[in-house]
Design a protein around this motif. Structure first.
Motif, PDB file in Angstrom:
ATOM      1  N   ARG A  71      21.204  78.139   2.875  1.00 13.52           N
ATOM      2  CA  ARG A  71      21.604  79.430   3.455  1.00 13.52           C
ATOM      3  C   ARG A  71      22.739  80.011   2.707  1.00 13.52           C
ATOM      4  O   ARG A  71      23.763  79.433   2.251  1.00 13.52           O
ATOM      5  N   ASP A  72      22.808  81.416   2.370  1.00 17.07           N
ATOM      6  CA  ASP A  72      23.896  82.096   1.658  1.00 17.07           C
ATOM      7  C   ASP A  72      23.915  81.382   0.204  1.00 17.07           C
ATOM      8  O   ASP A  72      25.203  81.230  -0.524  1.00 17.07           O
ATOM      9  N   ILE A  75      26.483  83.118  -2.334  1.00 15.98           N
ATOM     10  CA  ILE A  75      27.711  83.401  -1.772  1.00 15.98           C
ATOM     11  C   ILE A  75      28.503  82.043  -1.750  1.00 15.98           C
ATOM     12  O   ILE A  75      28.269  81.123  -1.064  1.00 15.98           O
ATOM     13  N   SER A  78      30.604  80.332   1.153  1.00 20.49           N
ATOM     14  CA  SER A  78      30.224  80.735   2.297  1.00 20.49           C
ATOM     15  C   SER A  78      30.351  79.238   3.216  1.00 20.49           C
ATOM     16  O   SER A  78      29.989  78.220   2.971  1.00 20.49           O
ATOM     17  N   HIS A  81      27.567  76.540   3.886  1.00 21.94           N
ATOM     18  CA  HIS A  81      27.252  75.378   2.825  1.00 21.94           C
ATOM     19  C   HIS A  81      27.784  74.051   3.238  1.00 21.94           C
ATOM     20  O   HIS A  81      27.075  73.112   3.333  1.00 21.94           O
TER      21      HIS A  81
END
Length: 94
Positions: A71-72, A75, A78, A81
């Motif tokens: 996810r992300d 980024i 983020s 993580h």
């Protein structure tokens, strides 16, 4: 050879799935929360990986796992993580 690609709908996953789909001796299973950007003819399984109790059997006992589902992903700072790390560990362990 059966290869499971998680995060297949993402930037890297799409290209990897497309490349693998051109190999004659490879069966590709593309998975992620969404699989709507996979434009090649492979087996597509939309699912939340963290809710699958027995991923090895659920995905047909793949020979290889390319785990790209983060996810992300782009980024880089983020919090997801770190927050999701135990879930990824559990998935990989299964």
């Amino acid at each position: 050879m059966k290869i499971l690609v998680t995060g297949a709908n993402g930037y890297l996953g799409q290209g990897i799935v497309e490349e693998l789909s051109q190999k004659s001796n490879v069966e590709v299973i593309a998975t992620g929360r969404k699989v709507d950007r996979i434009n090649v003819d492979v087996k597509k399984i939309p699912v939340d990986l963290f809710e699958v109790k027995d991923p090895y059997n659920y995905f047909g006992r793949p020979d290889v796992l390319l785990h790209l589902a983060w996810r992300d992903g782009f980024i880089h700072n983020s919090p997801a993580h770190i927050d999701d790390l135990p879930k990824h560990y559990s998935f990989l362990k299964k």
